[in-house]
Design a protein around this motif. Structure first.
Motif, PDB file in Angstrom:
ATOM      1  N   LEU B 144       0.825  -1.205   0.000  1.00 51.47           N
ATOM      2  CA  LEU B 144       0.000   0.000   0.000  1.00 51.47           C
ATOM      3  C   LEU B 144       0.859   1.255   0.000  1.00 51.47           C
ATOM      4  N   THR B 145       2.030   1.221   0.667  1.00 51.68           N
ATOM      5  CA  THR B 145       2.894   2.402   0.644  1.00 51.68           C
ATOM      6  C   THR B 145       3.418   2.658  -0.762  1.00 51.68           C
ATOM      7  N   LEU B 146       3.804   1.578  -1.465  1.00 55.39           N
ATOM      8  CA  LEU B 146       4.254   1.751  -2.846  1.00 55.39           C
ATOM      9  C   LEU B 146       3.121   2.282  -3.716  1.00 55.39           C
ATOM     10  N   GLN B 147       1.911   1.717  -3.539  1.00 58.61           N
ATOM     11  CA  GLN B 147       0.789   2.176  -4.353  1.00 58.61           C
ATOM     12  C   GLN B 147       0.388   3.591  -4.004  1.00 58.61           C
ATOM     13  N   ALA B 148       0.634   4.001  -2.747  1.00 58.41           N
ATOM     14  CA  ALA B 148       0.195   5.331  -2.313  1.00 58.41           C
ATOM     15  C   ALA B 148       0.886   6.423  -3.116  1.00 58.41           C
ATOM     16  N   PHE B 149       2.186   6.254  -3.379  1.00 56.20           N
ATOM     17  CA  PHE B 149       2.889   7.254  -4.179  1.00 56.20           C
ATOM     18  C   PHE B 149       2.278   7.342  -5.570  1.00 56.20           C
ATOM     19  N   ARG B 150       1.939   6.177  -6.121  1.00 53.22           N
ATOM     20  CA  ARG B 150       1.380   6.151  -7.467  1.00 53.22           C
ATOM     21  C   ARG B 150      -0.021   6.774  -7.486  1.00 53.22           C
ATOM     22  N   ILE B 151      -0.835   6.450  -6.483  1.00 54.58           N
ATOM     23  CA  ILE B 151      -2.220   6.942  -6.476  1.00 54.58           C
ATOM     24  C   ILE B 151      -2.258   8.442  -6.231  1.00 54.58           C
ATOM     25  N   SER B 152      -1.503   8.917  -5.237  1.00 58.55           N
ATOM     26  CA  SER B 152      -1.619  10.334  -4.878  1.00 58.55           C
ATOM     27  C   SER B 152      -1.019  11.234  -5.948  1.00 58.55           C
ATOM     28  N   GLU B 153      -0.102  10.704  -6.775  1.00 59.54           N
ATOM     29  CA  GLU B 153       0.502  11.528  -7.826  1.00 59.54           C
ATOM     30  C   GLU B 153      -0.179  11.343  -9.167  1.00 59.54           C
ATOM     31  N   ASP B 154      -1.341  10.657  -9.176  1.00 58.10           N
ATOM     32  CA  ASP B 154      -2.076  10.497 -10.426  1.00 58.10           C
ATOM     33  C   ASP B 154      -2.780  11.809 -10.772  1.00 58.10           C
ATOM     34  N   PRO B 155      -2.711  12.271 -12.044  1.00 55.36           N
ATOM     35  CA  PRO B 155      -3.327  13.568 -12.385  1.00 55.36           C
ATOM     36  C   PRO B 155      -4.827  13.625 -12.145  1.00 55.36           C
TER      37      PRO B 155
END
Lengths: 88, 398
Positions: B144-155
């Motif tokens: 979830l921490t790895l995915q969090a960077f991806r999700i929160s930086e999605d346009p």
């Protein structure tokens, strides 16, 4: 609720601009009028407390939406090019 | 590659893999080992992250927010009292829509002092405007921490994200964790994207005073972004299988033996695995019961929950948090989503341990209640022989 693209999002970013807070109401009594004698010396721009008068080209121009009609510009003008005219 | 590590070490590894630029650190039990691990990595030269030591959690979040709006990837971690001290800056981060990731190792809130596990501190930030997920194992904390960077930086999102995990139960317990390779993570997490960058050159500024209508529009925009992030989360979860082939993140929440069940149990966090063992035992006796584990509380996957649970006879909601004077927060959310008969159980507060046997007992009693009584109520459950804890307050003789 499907996800929105970036163009439809809204962010708390602001640019420097003329604010709505400083606008003059309908209470101003006199306003400055710049005549042709203006020599574009920038004294009025330096002294205007609201920053509403600027030299554009060869003539000073007043932004009347924000001008409070205080008369400082007319007093500091070295060639008496600005006259305060009654608005009422 | 499988390694044995605790939840905090797993989170620190995830931060290392995602190439974070700035970490604002302030230690608080049980989150301390995350930043200790990061500082050791920095000392060994494995990462080139700037580690900023600050004087309080309020400043830690401030450093993280400043680094994020200045254009670098930022991370911080905290726990109970620290989370409450951060509360103001959490709202500022959410309002400025800066992509930030925070890990919360949950812990009870004083007074009185208590360092054991409870989810109240995490649940109290539900209204602030962050995406909030809750892990159930060290493996999931890393994922979830790895995915969090991806999700929160999605346009399509651009909202900060919080990852919760149970303090001590996950953060200090060592288990097997699948560690992905750096190349896979680099392909999974693209370079940093953000909505705006604060730069002296651009004359832009953030968070100045807004007119009432604009403020309300901004709030609605954050709300729509969080509700719309459901699709993004599913997309990212499907893509995450390239990083960790053993994982399953196709849906927001997790089902366990629920398809043919009459009764559903709703839990969140680490004790779901104890509840699963109790359910296995009940299934052996022929009781049709299944488990539904909440993984994301914001966004609240309303349609998904309705589809999974609307045909169940009755629902039992386990809460490890309280909204004092009312009921558990999870129970209230489920009550607002579904019409079925529902019982709420508040247990495990302040580190009271719930074992497989206790879950078995609570679920059996609940099924009896559905058959012979009215299940709609909230119960405080104390495990063991002491069902009624008598509080003795020392008084001076007067």
């Amino acid at each position: 609720m499907s996800s929105l693209s970036f163009e439809y999002q809204f962010f708390p970013v602001s640019h420097p601009a003329e604010g709505a807070g400083g606008k003059t109401g309908n209470w101003r009594v006199v306003k400055p009028i710049v005549s042709e004698r203006c020599i574009a010396c920038n004294a009025c721009f330096l002294w205007c407390p609201e920053g509403t008068i600027q030299v554009r080209g060869k003539r000073a121009e007043v932004n009347y939406e924000y001008c409070k009609g205080c008369g400082v510009c007319a007093n500091v003008c070295p060639v008496k090019a600005i006259s305060m005219v009654s608005e009422t | 590659m499988m390694k044995i590590m605790s939840g905090n070490e797993a989170v620190a590894l995830a931060v290392k893999f995602s190439r974070v630029g700035v970490v604002g650190i302030y230690p608080i039990t049980p989150q301390t080992t995350i930043i200790e691990e990061l500082a050791e990595m920095r000392a060994r030269g494995e990462i080139d992250t700037d580690i900023v030591r600050v004087e309080s959690e309020h400043s830690a979040m401030g450093v993280t927010l400043g680094a994020a709006v200045a254009g670098t990837r930022a991370f911080t971690a905290t726990s109970s009292q620290g989370l409450l001290y951060m509360h103001e800056m959490i709202w500022w981060t959410a309002g400025s829509r800066a992509p930030v990731v925070m890990v919360v190792a949950t812990r009870a809130v004083g007074a009185p002092w208590n360092i054991w596990n409870e989810n109240t501190d995490f649940m109290s930030e539900r209204d602030s405007g962050w995406i909030m997920s809750f892990a159930s194992s060290p493996q999931e904390a890393l994922d979830l921490t790895l995915q969090a960077f991806r999700i929160s930086e999605d346009p399509r999102v651009f909202v900060p994200m919080m990852v919760g995990m149970d303090g001590f139960i996950l953060s200090h317990t060592k288990t097997n964790v699948y560690v992905p390779s750096q190349e896979d993570v680099d392909q999974f997490i693209p370079p940093r994207r953000q909505p705006y960058v604060i730069d002296p050159e651009t004359q832009e500024s953030m968070g100045n005073i807004f007119q009432p209508v604009h403020y309300m529009k901004l709030r609605q925009s954050i709300n729509d972004a969080i509700q719309g992030s459901i699709d993004v989360i599913k997309e990212v979860g499907r893509e995450y299988e390239k990083v960790n082939p053993l994982s399953d993140y196709k849906t927001l929440n997790v089902q366990y033996k629920l398809e043919d069940a009459d009764y559903a149990i709703v839990t969140m966090g680490a004790w779901s695995l104890d509840a699963m063992e109790a359910i296995d035992k009940l299934r052996e006796k022929g009781v049709k019961v299944g488990l539904y584990r909440i993984r994301y509380i914001r966004p609240w996957a309303e349609q998904e929950i309705r589809r999974s649970l609307e045909d169940k006879r009755a629902i039992l909601v386990f809460d490890r948090a309280t909204s004092l004077g009312r009921a558990g927060p999870l129970y209230l959310e489920m009550k607002a989503t579904l019409q079925s008969p529902m019982k709420g159980v508040i247990a495990g507060l302040g580190g009271v341990s719930m074992s497989k046997k206790d879950f078995y007992e609570v679920i059996s009693n609940f099924i009896e209640e559905v058959k012979f009584g009215n299940p709609n109520k909230v119960e405080w459950y104390y495990p063991g022989e002491v069902k009624y804890v008598e509080l003795g307050t020392p008084r001076s003789a007067y």
